[in-house]
Write an enzyme that holds these catalytic residues in place. Sequence first.
Site, PDB file in Angstrom:
ATOM      1  N   GLU A   1       0.855  -1.195   0.000  1.00 34.06           N
ATOM      2  CA  GLU A   1       0.000   0.000   0.000  1.00 34.06           C
ATOM      3  C   GLU A   1       0.885   1.238   0.000  1.00 34.06           C
ATOM      4  OE1 GLU A   1      -3.592   0.384   2.521  1.00 34.06           O
ATOM      5  OE2 GLU A   1      -2.661   2.237   3.258  1.00 34.06           O
TER       6      GLU A   1
ATOM      7  N   THR B   1      -3.980   4.785  -1.470  1.00 35.98           N
ATOM      8  CA  THR B   1      -5.005   5.331  -0.580  1.00 35.98           C
ATOM      9  C   THR B   1      -5.705   6.546  -1.205  1.00 35.98           C
ATOM     10  OG1 THR B   1      -3.495   6.792   0.594  1.00 35.98           O
ATOM     11  CG2 THR B   1      -3.756   4.569   1.482  1.00 35.98           C
ATOM     12  N   TYR B   2      -6.848   6.896  -0.601  1.00 35.89           N
ATOM     13  CA  TYR B   2      -7.703   7.961  -1.131  1.00 35.89           C
ATOM     14  C   TYR B   2      -8.114   8.881   0.004  1.00 35.89           C
ATOM     15  CZ  TYR B   2     -11.742   9.946  -3.653  1.00 35.89           C
ATOM     16  OH  TYR B   2     -12.640  10.773  -4.262  1.00 35.89           O
TER      17      TYR B   2
ATOM     18  N   GLY C   1     -14.328   5.465   5.071  1.00 39.04           N
ATOM     19  CA  GLY C   1     -13.525   6.654   5.340  1.00 39.04           C
ATOM     20  C   GLY C   1     -13.805   7.172   6.741  1.00 39.04           C
TER      21      GLY C   1
ATOM     22  N   TYR D   1     -10.982  -5.642  10.466  1.00 40.36           N
ATOM     23  CA  TYR D   1     -10.272  -5.158  11.653  1.00 40.36           C
ATOM     24  C   TYR D   1     -10.021  -6.284  12.661  1.00 40.36           C
ATOM     25  CZ  TYR D   1     -11.451  -0.834   9.423  1.00 40.36           C
ATOM     26  OH  TYR D   1     -11.542   0.169   8.492  1.00 40.36           O
TER      27      TYR D   1
END
Length: 300
Positions: free
Chosen positions: A21, A52-53, A112, A146
């Site tokens: 990433e 990523t964004y 997000g 997670y």
Amino acid sequence: MKKIMKISNLFKEKKVVYSFEIFPPKVNDDIGKIYDALSDIKETRPDYISITYSAGGSKNSRTKEIAEIVKKNYGIEPLAHLTCINSSREEVSAALQGLKDIGAENVLALRGDRIDGEVKTDFAYASDLVEFIRERSNMDIGGACYPEGHPESANMVEDIRNLKRKVDAGVTHLNSQLFFDNDDYLRYLDMVRLAGIDVPIQAGIMPLVKASQFGGIVKMTGAKLPSKISRMYNRFADDPTALTEAGIAYATDQIIDLLSSGVDGIHLYIMNNAYVAKRITENIQPIIDKLNCVAKNIKV
Ligand code: FAD
């Protein structure tokens, strides 16, 4: 020309998928730095690179630009991240169209983090974005999970129930949040599989190689720090070289243990650090190659 590739196919072809990433530089920062890093990283042959964004809330429009370069100039499959919580349907639709325009085959659908002052309500959860994308494209859709539970979740059962909703909406693979205790991750995998979630899951590993990461990104994610890591930090925080070497060794050890445990893949949060990516890849590539070769033999 490189063939178009969906990440779900990688999981069918390989026993272990290995990816990185990266994050786009801030809008006013030199974009050339990321391309220098990519030129080095290219040699390590990751299966794909995710970008990523708007991480941290900045309206960052460089994800698509970098994804296109990753694909066209470096011949590596990109996985563009896309968030929804602070966007309208029109904005998300335009971002999705942008990804289609560059021929993207994969997208990582995320809620997000909430930004103070933003009040858009078109999307409440990542599962809403997954549905939105599924209705409009046949891209592979990745999702986040997670191992220590999402910080907003009341408990793990609730979090996994919500994860199942997201996967059922059309997620084709999952990338995990970073963690430092493999036992937590392996226990989590058992729970997720028991809940009937059967898409491939890549373990998210972040090599801790800078003192600033301990108070920054790690604190932000709320990841538990095993005492072995705390000792490493206490001893080497003021010695950058020693800390980098110790961080690379810890991440290598963590990955080898995960590979020994039969995980579907490793997603390395390299923080745009080509040196760290190369060093860790050198350490683990022979093992990954061996595993993938064995898998090929089994499947013929
Ligand atoms: P969701 O899956 O929507 O989950 C968020 C919370 O809502 C969880 O507590 C979940 O249990 C709960 N929930 C979900 N569905 C429901 C429901 N139907 N009812 C009630 N509760 C529900 N952030 C960025 O800004 N940009 C990035 O590029 C980025 N990349 C990331 C990549 C990875 C691999 C990971 C792990 C995280 C990334 N993040 C990124 C951070 C992420 O956006 C945050 O962690 C965010 O808080 C949650 O996003 P999510 O997609 O997991 O949300």
